[in-house]
Write a protein that holds these residues in place. Structure first.
Motif, PDB file in Angstrom:
ATOM      1  N   GLU A  65     -41.107  47.572  23.249  1.00 55.32           N
ATOM      2  CA  GLU A  65     -40.598  48.931  23.294  1.00 55.32           C
ATOM      3  C   GLU A  65     -39.095  48.970  23.553  1.00 55.32           C
ATOM      4  O   GLU A  65     -38.404  49.886  23.110  1.00 55.32           O
ATOM      5  CB  GLU A  65     -41.326  49.720  24.396  1.00 55.32           C
ATOM      6  N   ARG A  66     -38.586  47.980  24.244  1.00 58.29           N
ATOM      7  CA  ARG A  66     -37.160  47.959  24.594  1.00 58.29           C
ATOM      8  C   ARG A  66     -36.331  47.508  23.398  1.00 58.29           C
ATOM      9  O   ARG A  66     -36.568  46.429  22.843  1.00 58.29           O
ATOM     10  CB  ARG A  66     -36.912  47.030  25.770  1.00 58.29           C
ATOM     11  N   LEU A 126     -21.581  52.746  17.319  1.00 58.38           N
ATOM     12  CA  LEU A 126     -22.804  53.524  17.498  1.00 58.38           C
ATOM     13  C   LEU A 126     -24.022  52.616  17.651  1.00 58.38           C
ATOM     14  O   LEU A 126     -24.948  52.919  18.412  1.00 58.38           O
ATOM     15  CB  LEU A 126     -22.996  54.479  16.319  1.00 58.38           C
ATOM     16  N   ALA A 127     -24.021  51.505  16.931  1.00 55.35           N
ATOM     17  CA  ALA A 127     -25.122  50.553  17.064  1.00 55.35           C
ATOM     18  C   ALA A 127     -25.183  49.977  18.476  1.00 55.35           C
ATOM     19  O   ALA A 127     -26.269  49.844  19.062  1.00 55.35           O
ATOM     20  CB  ALA A 127     -24.964  49.433  16.040  1.00 55.35           C
ATOM     21  N   LEU A 128     -24.024  49.645  19.057  1.00 52.89           N
ATOM     22  CA  LEU A 128     -23.992  49.133  20.421  1.00 52.89           C
ATOM     23  C   LEU A 128     -24.487  50.180  21.415  1.00 52.89           C
ATOM     24  O   LEU A 128     -25.223  49.863  22.359  1.00 52.89           O
ATOM     25  CB  LEU A 128     -22.572  48.692  20.786  1.00 52.89           C
ATOM     26  N   VAL A 129     -24.085  51.426  21.208  1.00 56.66           N
ATOM     27  CA  VAL A 129     -24.515  52.494  22.109  1.00 56.66           C
ATOM     28  C   VAL A 129     -26.022  52.688  22.022  1.00 56.66           C
ATOM     29  O   VAL A 129     -26.726  52.750  23.043  1.00 56.66           O
ATOM     30  CB  VAL A 129     -23.773  53.804  21.776  1.00 56.66           C
ATOM     31  N   GLU A 130     -26.553  52.802  20.809  1.00 56.93           N
ATOM     32  CA  GLU A 130     -27.979  53.047  20.648  1.00 56.93           C
ATOM     33  C   GLU A 130     -28.823  51.878  21.144  1.00 56.93           C
ATOM     34  O   GLU A 130     -29.920  52.078  21.676  1.00 56.93           O
ATOM     35  CB  GLU A 130     -28.286  53.330  19.178  1.00 56.93           C
ATOM     36  N   LEU A 131     -28.314  50.675  20.996  1.00 57.74           N
ATOM     37  CA  LEU A 131     -29.073  49.504  21.420  1.00 57.74           C
ATOM     38  C   LEU A 131     -29.122  49.376  22.942  1.00 57.74           C
ATOM     39  O   LEU A 131     -30.080  48.811  23.494  1.00 57.74           O
ATOM     40  CB  LEU A 131     -28.455  48.240  20.816  1.00 57.74           C
ATOM     41  N   ASN A 132     -28.117  49.929  23.636  1.00 58.64           N
ATOM     42  CA  ASN A 132     -28.007  49.689  25.082  1.00 58.64           C
ATOM     43  C   ASN A 132     -28.017  50.960  25.926  1.00 58.64           C
ATOM     44  O   ASN A 132     -27.814  50.873  27.134  1.00 58.64           O
ATOM     45  CB  ASN A 132     -26.699  48.926  25.371  1.00 58.64           C
ATOM     46  N   ASP A 172     -30.323  52.822  27.072  1.00 61.51           N
ATOM     47  CA  ASP A 172     -31.367  52.925  28.089  1.00 61.51           C
ATOM     48  C   ASP A 172     -31.153  51.967  29.257  1.00 61.51           C
ATOM     49  O   ASP A 172     -31.954  51.942  30.189  1.00 61.51           O
ATOM     50  CB  ASP A 172     -32.742  52.648  27.464  1.00 61.51           C
ATOM     51  N   ARG A 173     -30.097  51.160  29.215  1.00 62.78           N
ATOM     52  CA  ARG A 173     -29.876  50.154  30.264  1.00 62.78           C
ATOM     53  C   ARG A 173     -28.920  50.627  31.354  1.00 62.78           C
ATOM     54  O   ARG A 173     -28.599  49.873  32.268  1.00 62.78           O
ATOM     55  CB  ARG A 173     -29.327  48.860  29.638  1.00 62.78           C
TER      56      ARG A 173
END
Length: 312
Positions: free
Chosen positions: A150-151, A244-250, A252-253
């Motif tokens: 899920e992560r 944006l890819a870096l933001v969306e990937l991280n 939730d952390r």
């Protein structure tokens, strides 16, 4: 003996001053690949200074070493170094530096063995969670592994056959070019073999924590390899898409909120991509690359000055 002391002082001076000088520069953010090269040249110059100092100290202390090092040299060259001495200090210095060299080799060996053990463990875990398809041979080439999870996450597993790993959570969240940018980022790590830079820098920093240049080398390697991989992705898919890819990937952390986290550099990487600072001119990149390549030449010049003077 004088040459040995000069080389030792040169190495110590570079080890103390180099991190301060490089850290003040603003251009590494714009040219991380050139910065990686500069750091490698600086560390190579420090290690070379200490190694040459050890050789000349051993030659001054022991006739056996002196005969092997200066065997093909004319008598005038040997006399120019004034190696004959009754003082115990050359032997002490050579022994200490030799121990440092052996300790460096031991730390690098430990780092590489530990990395291989972790890599074998992770590969075994990947094979258990994502078995090979019928007809697929292990180690047959670069393999993209998709894991249930899920992560959102993506990483690369180094080795002779690097593997890209991505979770289904990342596949669901990242769409189109953003997914491609994340994969390009990880492929940039694998193709540039950044794992070797990280292993060497960690081995030196762990083995000699009191030497500033090695601690700075480790920290900068971890930072610069990420910037370099970001640039690989942004060149293919654009800075905005990569950010944006870096933001969306991280997101939730908790790395983009208040407080300090292990991934505290992520906001800085995103801001760097969005700022889109222009690269240095090709001429300046060439000058920096050439200047860095000359840094390890300095201890060699110091070592050979007496010989050159004796032969002229």
């Amino acid at each position: 003996m004088l040459v040995s002391l000069v080389l030792l002082a040169l190495g110590a001076l570079a080890a103390v001053l180099a991190p301060r000088l490089v850290s003040r520069a603003k251009w590494p953010e714009r040219e991380p690949i050139v910065a990686l090269w500069v750091w490698q040249c600086v560390v190579a110059a420090v290690l070379l200074s200490f190694a040459l100092s050890m050789v000349f100290s051993a030659a001054a202390a022991w006739q056996l070493v002196r005969g092997r090092v200066f065997a093909p040299a004319p008598r005038a060259v040997v006399d120019a170094y004034s190696l004959g001495t009754e003082s115990p200090w050359p032997a002490v210095l050579a022994t200490v530096l030799a121990f440092g060299g052996l300790w460096t080799a031991a730390m690098l060996t430990r780092e590489v063995r530990g990395a291989r053990a972790r890599r074998r463990s992770r590969r075994a875990e990947l094979l258990e969670r994502a078995p090979l398809l019928p007809g697929e041979e292990p180690g047959s080439g670069e393999r993209l592994v998709v894991l249930e999870g899920e992560r959102p996450d993506a990483w690369w597993l180094a080795g002779s056959t690097p593997q890209l790993v991505i979770t289904t959570g990342a596949l669901r969240r990242l769409k189109g070019g953003r997914l491609d940018a994340v994969l390009a980022h990880e492929q940039g790590h694998a193709r540039a073999r950044h794992d070797w830079l990280l292993h060497c820098s960690s081995a030196l920093a762990n083995g000699f924590p009191q030497i500033p240049v090695f601690a700075a080398f480790r920290d900068e390697m971890h930072r610069l390899v990420e910037l370099a991989a970001d640039d690989v992705a942004s060149k293919r898919f654009g800075r905005m898409t990569t950010a944006l890819a870096l933001v969306e990937l991280n997101e939730d952390r908790g790395v983009f909120g208040p407080g300090t986290t292990p991934d505290a550099q992520l906001p800085q990487r995103v801001n760097r991509l969005l700022a889109a600072a222009p690269r240095l001119t090709p001429a300046r990149r060439l000058r920096l690359t050439a200047a860095a390549a000359l840094v390890p030449v300095v201890p060699l010049l110091v070592a050979f000055v007496p010989a050159l003077r004796a032969l002229t």
